[in-house]
Design a protein around this motif. Sequence first.
Motif, PDB file in Angstrom:
ATOM      1  N   ALA A  42     -39.098  21.336  28.616  1.00 43.87           N
ATOM      2  CA  ALA A  42     -40.298  21.308  29.243  1.00 43.87           C
ATOM      3  C   ALA A  42     -41.290  21.157  27.844  1.00 43.87           C
ATOM      4  CB  ALA A  42     -40.391  22.578  29.697  1.00 43.87           C
ATOM      5  N   VAL A  43     -41.245  21.829  26.860  1.00 44.05           N
ATOM      6  CA  VAL A  43     -41.643  21.533  25.252  1.00 44.05           C
ATOM      7  C   VAL A  43     -41.246  21.555  24.397  1.00 44.05           C
ATOM      8  CG1 VAL A  43     -42.071  24.162  25.238  1.00 44.05           C
ATOM      9  CG2 VAL A  43     -43.726  22.042  24.416  1.00 44.05           C
ATOM     10  N   GLU A  44     -40.898  20.605  23.240  1.00 43.84           N
ATOM     11  CA  GLU A  44     -39.725  20.595  21.686  1.00 43.84           C
ATOM     12  C   GLU A  44     -40.798  20.794  20.677  1.00 43.84           C
ATOM     13  OE1 GLU A  44     -36.835  17.605  20.422  1.00 43.84           O
ATOM     14  OE2 GLU A  44     -37.351  17.123  21.927  1.00 43.84           O
ATOM     15  N   GLY A  45     -39.982  21.533  19.859  1.00 42.06           N
ATOM     16  CA  GLY A  45     -40.838  21.373  18.978  1.00 42.06           C
ATOM     17  C   GLY A  45     -41.688  22.772  18.127  1.00 42.06           C
ATOM     18  N   GLY A  46     -41.305  23.817  18.887  1.00 40.54           N
ATOM     19  CA  GLY A  46     -41.854  24.922  18.825  1.00 40.54           C
ATOM     20  C   GLY A  46     -41.271  25.432  17.669  1.00 40.54           C
ATOM     21  N   GLU A  47     -42.492  26.540  16.953  1.00 42.56           N
ATOM     22  CA  GLU A  47     -42.005  28.011  16.238  1.00 42.56           C
ATOM     23  C   GLU A  47     -41.479  28.786  16.173  1.00 42.56           C
ATOM     24  OE1 GLU A  47     -41.372  27.441  12.957  1.00 42.56           O
ATOM     25  OE2 GLU A  47     -42.429  25.805  11.688  1.00 42.56           O
ATOM     26  N   MET A  48     -41.390  30.199  16.615  1.00 36.89           N
ATOM     27  CA  MET A  48     -41.048  31.087  17.200  1.00 36.89           C
ATOM     28  C   MET A  48     -42.000  31.797  17.989  1.00 36.89           C
ATOM     29  SD  MET A  48     -38.274  32.770  18.350  1.00 36.89           S
ATOM     30  CE  MET A  48     -37.627  32.622  16.638  1.00 36.89           C
ATOM     31  N   ASP A  49     -43.502  31.521  17.271  1.00 37.93           N
ATOM     32  CA  ASP A  49     -44.568  32.243  18.024  1.00 37.93           C
ATOM     33  C   ASP A  49     -44.302  31.281  19.514  1.00 37.93           C
ATOM     34  OD1 ASP A  49     -44.704  34.329  16.600  1.00 37.93           O
ATOM     35  OD2 ASP A  49     -46.197  33.668  15.456  1.00 37.93           O
ATOM     36  N   ALA A  50     -44.668  29.773  18.710  1.00 33.49           N
ATOM     37  CA  ALA A  50     -44.661  29.214  19.857  1.00 33.49           C
ATOM     38  C   ALA A  50     -43.531  29.513  21.451  1.00 33.49           C
ATOM     39  CB  ALA A  50     -45.048  27.594  19.291  1.00 33.49           C
ATOM     40  N   VAL A  51     -42.487  29.161  20.694  1.00 32.30           N
ATOM     41  CA  VAL A  51     -41.258  29.380  22.149  1.00 32.30           C
ATOM     42  C   VAL A  51     -41.498  30.434  22.613  1.00 32.30           C
ATOM     43  CG1 VAL A  51     -39.067  29.728  22.155  1.00 32.30           C
ATOM     44  CG2 VAL A  51     -40.018  27.913  20.681  1.00 32.30           C
ATOM     45  N   LEU A  52     -41.983  31.680  22.130  1.00 30.72           N
ATOM     46  CA  LEU A  52     -42.291  32.514  23.087  1.00 30.72           C
ATOM     47  C   LEU A  52     -42.671  32.390  23.819  1.00 30.72           C
ATOM     48  CD1 LEU A  52     -41.193  35.200  20.149  1.00 30.72           C
ATOM     49  CD2 LEU A  52     -39.590  34.782  22.085  1.00 30.72           C
ATOM     50  N   ALA A  53     -44.056  31.879  23.502  1.00 32.93           N
ATOM     51  CA  ALA A  53     -45.540  32.151  24.386  1.00 32.93           C
ATOM     52  C   ALA A  53     -45.410  30.860  25.586  1.00 32.93           C
ATOM     53  CB  ALA A  53     -46.558  31.586  22.807  1.00 32.93           C
ATOM     54  N   SER A  54     -44.718  29.563  25.478  1.00 30.32           N
ATOM     55  CA  SER A  54     -44.141  28.816  25.867  1.00 30.32           C
ATOM     56  C   SER A  54     -43.464  29.460  27.455  1.00 30.32           C
ATOM     57  CB  SER A  54     -43.404  27.898  24.914  1.00 30.32           C
ATOM     58  OG  SER A  54     -44.420  27.142  24.592  1.00 30.32           O
ATOM     59  N   VAL A  55     -42.644  30.521  26.760  1.00 29.84           N
ATOM     60  CA  VAL A  55     -41.521  30.559  27.759  1.00 29.84           C
ATOM     61  C   VAL A  55     -42.657  32.134  28.721  1.00 29.84           C
ATOM     62  CG1 VAL A  55     -39.545  32.190  28.244  1.00 29.84           C
ATOM     63  CG2 VAL A  55     -39.660  30.410  26.292  1.00 29.84           C
ATOM     64  N   ARG A  56     -43.451  32.130  28.094  1.00 27.06           N
ATOM     65  CA  ARG A  56     -44.249  33.805  28.924  1.00 27.06           C
ATOM     66  C   ARG A  56     -44.884  32.717  29.354  1.00 27.06           C
ATOM     67  NH1 ARG A  56     -44.726  36.446  22.879  1.00 27.06           N
ATOM     68  NH2 ARG A  56     -43.695  38.021  23.027  1.00 27.06           N
ATOM     69  N   ALA A  57     -45.724  31.663  29.139  1.00 20.34           N
ATOM     70  CA  ALA A  57     -46.459  30.418  29.619  1.00 20.34           C
ATOM     71  C   ALA A  57     -45.632  29.927  31.290  1.00 20.34           C
ATOM     72  CB  ALA A  57     -47.144  29.912  29.419  1.00 20.34           C
ATOM     73  N   GLY A  58     -44.420  30.025  31.284  1.00 16.50           N
ATOM     74  CA  GLY A  58     -43.827  29.933  32.361  1.00 16.50           C
ATOM     75  C   GLY A  58     -43.372  28.013  32.285  1.00 16.50           C
ATOM     76  N   LEU A  59     -43.182  28.216  31.380  1.00 15.18           N
ATOM     77  CA  LEU A  59     -42.746  26.620  31.044  1.00 15.18           C
ATOM     78  C   LEU A  59     -41.842  26.655  30.869  1.00 15.18           C
ATOM     79  CD1 LEU A  59     -45.104  25.707  28.121  1.00 15.18           C
ATOM     80  CD2 LEU A  59     -45.329  24.545  30.657  1.00 15.18           C
ATOM     81  N   GLY A  60     -40.504  27.532  30.834  1.00 12.60           N
ATOM     82  CA  GLY A  60     -38.947  27.719  31.176  1.00 12.60           C
ATOM     83  C   GLY A  60     -38.576  28.631  30.156  1.00 12.60           C
TER      84      GLY A  60
END
Length: 306
Positions: A217-235
Motif C-alpha cells: 500500500a505504501v513502501e519506504g517508510g521509517e518507523m514513525d511513518a509506518v506506524l502512522a500509515s497503519v493508523r491511517a488505515g492504509l494497510g
Amino acid sequence: MQFQQLRYFTAVAETRHFTRAAEREHVAQPSLSQQIRALERELGAELFHRSRTGAVLTDAGQALLPLARRILADTESARRAVQETVQLRRGRVRFGAPPSLCVSLVPDVLRTFRAAHPGVDLQLREGGSRGLESALEAGELDLALVVVPEGGGPAALAVTELLHEELVLVAAVPEVRRRARIEDLRGRPLVMFREGYDVRETTLTACRRAGFEPVYAVEGGEMDAVLASVRAGLGPAVLPGMVAARSGLHVTPFVRPGLGRTIALAHGREVPLSRAADEFRAALLAHLIEAARTGALPPGSRLLLP
C-alpha cells in the motif's frame, strides 16, 4: 626537566624561601635545593638570586614561572579527568541500535543509565544492523544492539545473544483470525519499511518461502511513518513485538513457528570496553533480566541470557 622540579621551583618562587618551600612540599631542604640546581643546569640559566634572607626570581625565573604554573595546572586537570572517568563521573558511551529498538527497548535503558551516571556523555546512533556492525569494526561505536543473521555476525565482533523477539501483524482494525498466517498476506497491500530494515528482509523472505511476492500500500517508510500509515488505515504491517506493544494498534501474532528475530549485543572483539561502556552493558543486561523476571517483556519475547 621533571614535574617534581617544576613543583619545587614554583614553591620557592611563591614562598621566596628555600626552607619554607621545602616545608610546604614536605621534603628535606637539601633535596629541594639539589632539584632546583638540576633544573637550572638543564635550562642553562639561574632561576633565583639567592641570599641569606631568601630567594628572588631572576629574569629567567620570571619567564619560567607562568609556564611552570600552566604545566602543573594541566597535569592536575589530567589527573582529575582520569579519576572522574574511572569513578564514572565522566566518560563517553557510543551506542548504536536499529530504529525498532530505539523506540522500544533503548529509551528505558538510557533513562536508567543516565540517572545513575549523569556525567557520562551518551551518543546514540540509529541504523540498520549491518551498518552498525561496520561502525563497530571501524571503532566508531563502543556497543550496539544488532539483529543476528543466520550464521552469526562478523568474526571481528564479540556477540552476546540477548533476546528472541516475535514479529507480529499490526493493523488499525482487529484481524478476523486470532493468529495470522503468512499466506494471509498474499495479495493484501502492506505498509512496508524502507530497504535496510531487518524486519523488511525477514518479511520478504517469509513471503517468498510461501511462494508469493508481497504487494505494498505504501513502501519506504521509517518507523514513525509506518506506524502512522497503519493508523491511517492504509494497510497492516509486520512489526517487532516490542514496538507493537507500545503502538496502540491491534496486534495479531503469527501461527507458530511464526516470524522472529534474535537480538544481540555486539562490540569489537579486540578492543576492551571503557569503564563507562562496560557499565552501560551491565545496565542493559540488568534491565532485560529484571524485565524477564517481572513479566515486563512483550508477549512472544524470550530472554536468551543464562
